[in-house]
Design a protein around this motif. Structure first.
Motif, PDB file in Angstrom:
ATOM      1  N   ALA A  79       0.865  -1.190   0.000  1.00 45.06           N
ATOM      2  CA  ALA A  79       0.000   0.000   0.000  1.00 45.06           C
ATOM      3  C   ALA A  79       0.896   1.233   0.000  1.00 45.06           C
ATOM      4  O   ALA A  79       1.997   1.210   0.554  1.00 45.06           O
ATOM      5  N   VAL A  80       0.392   2.315  -0.614  1.00 47.77           N
ATOM      6  CA  VAL A  80       1.213   3.525  -0.773  1.00 47.77           C
ATOM      7  C   VAL A  80       0.638   4.665   0.059  1.00 47.77           C
ATOM      8  O   VAL A  80      -0.567   4.921   0.022  1.00 47.77           O
ATOM      9  N   ALA A  81       1.516   5.345   0.806  1.00 47.45           N
ATOM     10  CA  ALA A  81       1.111   6.546   1.557  1.00 47.45           C
ATOM     11  C   ALA A  81       1.650   7.771   0.842  1.00 47.45           C
ATOM     12  O   ALA A  81       2.867   7.906   0.658  1.00 47.45           O
ATOM     13  N   VAL A  82       0.752   8.659   0.420  1.00 45.10           N
ATOM     14  CA  VAL A  82       1.148   9.887  -0.282  1.00 45.10           C
ATOM     15  C   VAL A  82       1.324  10.998   0.747  1.00 45.10           C
ATOM     16  O   VAL A  82       0.349  11.459   1.352  1.00 45.10           O
ATOM     17  N   PRO A 102      -3.824  -0.112  -2.611  1.00 47.66           N
ATOM     18  CA  PRO A 102      -4.484   0.671  -1.564  1.00 47.66           C
ATOM     19  C   PRO A 102      -3.709   1.956  -1.281  1.00 47.66           C
ATOM     20  O   PRO A 102      -2.476   1.975  -1.342  1.00 47.66           O
ATOM     21  N   LEU A 103      -4.476   3.003  -0.956  1.00 45.58           N
ATOM     22  CA  LEU A 103      -3.906   4.344  -0.806  1.00 45.58           C
ATOM     23  C   LEU A 103      -4.166   4.886   0.586  1.00 45.58           C
ATOM     24  O   LEU A 103      -5.288   4.795   1.100  1.00 45.58           O
ATOM     25  N   PHE A 104      -3.130   5.461   1.190  1.00 45.85           N
ATOM     26  CA  PHE A 104      -3.289   6.293   2.391  1.00 45.85           C
ATOM     27  C   PHE A 104      -2.765   7.654   1.960  1.00 45.85           C
ATOM     28  O   PHE A 104      -1.605   7.769   1.590  1.00 45.85           O
ATOM     29  N   THR A 105      -3.600   8.685   1.979  1.00 47.83           N
ATOM     30  CA  THR A 105      -3.114   9.986   1.512  1.00 47.83           C
ATOM     31  C   THR A 105      -3.293  11.071   2.559  1.00 47.83           C
ATOM     32  O   THR A 105      -4.263  11.070   3.314  1.00 47.83           O
TER      33      THR A 105
END
Ligand SMILES: NC(=O)c1ccc[n+]([C@@H]2O[C@H](COP(=O)([O-])OP(=O)(O)OC[C@H]3O[C@@H](n4cnc5c(N)ncnc54)[C@H](O)[C@@H]3O)[C@@H](O)[C@H]2O)c1
Length: 371
Positions: A79-82, A102-105
């Protein structure tokens, strides 16, 4: 939503951006790595110094990239955190969405409302799970307020006031900080958008979607973005409230004050932005009973325990709860909360407030959607 098959336990997060707030993300994920919940497996930042700082917090960093796209494509990143500056969120989120991860921004989603809507459409069309960095929701005191609203024993909420303030968070004032926050073209707004979008989210979470706002803004320190905003907010639920937010010149000051008036109780809450801050306090005055001042340390320990964590854990960043909720939602195939729709609701309040400040009249949230 279908559960995401995770390649590994704990969840492997790629941190896209290694600036100031990435250090809080890294600290939260360091604690969660010890808990076996989630960990940083890769980071990306064009600035090697940022990578070095975050690596120092993470401890056992496996990979680093100067280009965020390489991190997104890394098969060892679940999952990627922006966590890059706001103006880069749209393109980075679009890349995460096309990778299907999946995104955590971080908030705000974007400097302007039309780009916020574009991002929301991109995420929805891709169908990726997405959570937004409104970590203030996870504060034990804010969670207690929400419990009182939901339980209903104090009567219906009638009205509230929120006051946010923070020392000017820009390089022009604080040596070592980046300067984009003082530029409207890059940040989109000041105290309201950059900081108090957290409070707009809290207000919507507690009292429901907003119908109408009336706002005034000021630029006292002469920057391109506002350092003062005062808003009257009318919710569809009938609850009315005021939000005053200030980027101030008082070093070391950072506080959120929330007062809620229920039919049969008044609540006064003060929080800071780290766990266990000396500013934290909670007072409940019910009809016919003496005022009750809560033991906020006990409340904090109870919150940790309720989430299945060691109540005596010396975690100081609320991103800990945010990432724990994110990992848990992904494992259970649930939509992470707070999600993109929550962010759009908070952005609507900010956008309507800016419109109201410009026109000197009230602004209806419904009119934003029909534009
Ligand atoms: N949730 C919160 O309470 C909170 C607090 C502070 C900041 N934020 C938000 O987090 C974001 C980052 O803020 P910050 O204070 O850390 O900013 P910052 O300027 O301190 O750091 C941003 C970092 O991103 C890097 N970067 C730029 N382009 C990149 C790219 N394409 N790929 C990877 N990295 C890139 C920069 O080199 C820099 O190191 C902003 O959207 C901000 O509004 C949220």
């Amino acid at each position: 939503m279908v559960p995401i098959p995770l390649a590994s336990e704990p969840l492997r997060i790629g941190l896209l951006g290694c600036g100031q707030i990435a250090q809080a993300h890294a600290a939260a994920l360091r604690f969660l790595a010890d808990d076996g919940v989630a960990r940083v497996s890769a980071v990306a930042d064009p600035d090697p110094e940022g990578i070095r700082r975050v690596a120092g917090i993470v401890g056992d960093l496996e990979r680093s990239y100067s280009d965020g796209r390489e991190l997104i494509d890394d098969p060892t990143v679940d999952a990627v955190a922006v966590v890059a500056p706001t103006r880069f969120h749209r393109d980075l989120i679009a890349a995460v969405a096309s990778a299907g991860k999946p995104l955590f921004t971080e908030k705000p989603l974007a400097p302007d409302f039309s780009t916020v809507c574009e991002i929301a459409d991109t995420v929805r069309a891709a169908g990726i799970p997405a959570q937004v960095g409104f970590q203030s929701r996870f504060h034990p005191i804010v969670r207690q307020l929400q419990d009182w609203v939901v339980e209903g024993e104090l009567g219906a909420p009638m009205a509230y006031t929120i006051r946010d303030d923070q020392f000017w968070p820009t390089g022009a004032v604080v040596p070592g900080h980046s300067s984009w926050r003082a530029e409207r073209s890059q940040a989109g707004g000041g105290a309201l958008l950059e900081h108090s979008i957290h409070s707009c989210d809290i207000a919507c979470w507690l009292f429901g979607p907003v119908a109408r706002v009336f706002a005034s803004t000021r630029h006292v320190f002469g920057f391109d973005v506002e350092d003062v905003a005062a808003i009257t907010i009318e919710h569809h639920s009938g609850v009315v409230g005021n939000l005053v937010t200030v980027f101030n010149g008082v070093r070391d000051r950072e506080e959120r004050r929330i007062e809620v008036f229920f039919e049969r109780a008044a609540v006064e809450a003060t929080t800071d932005f780290i766990i266990g801050a000396p500013e934290d306090s909670l007072l409940l005055k019910q009809d016919g009973a003496p005022a009750e001042r809560f033991d906020v340390d006990a409340l904090r320990r109870a919150t940790f325990a309720a989430d299945g964590f060691d109540p005596n854990r010396e975690v100081f960043v609320y991103q800990y709860f945010g990432y724990a909720a994110f990992a848990s939602a992904l494992r259970r195939g649930l939509d992470p909360v707070p999600g993109i729709a929550d962010a759009v609701r908070a952005h609507e309040v900010v956008e309507a407030a800016y419109q109201s400040a410009r026109t000197k009249g009230a602004a209806n949230v419904a009119d934003l959607r029909s534009r």
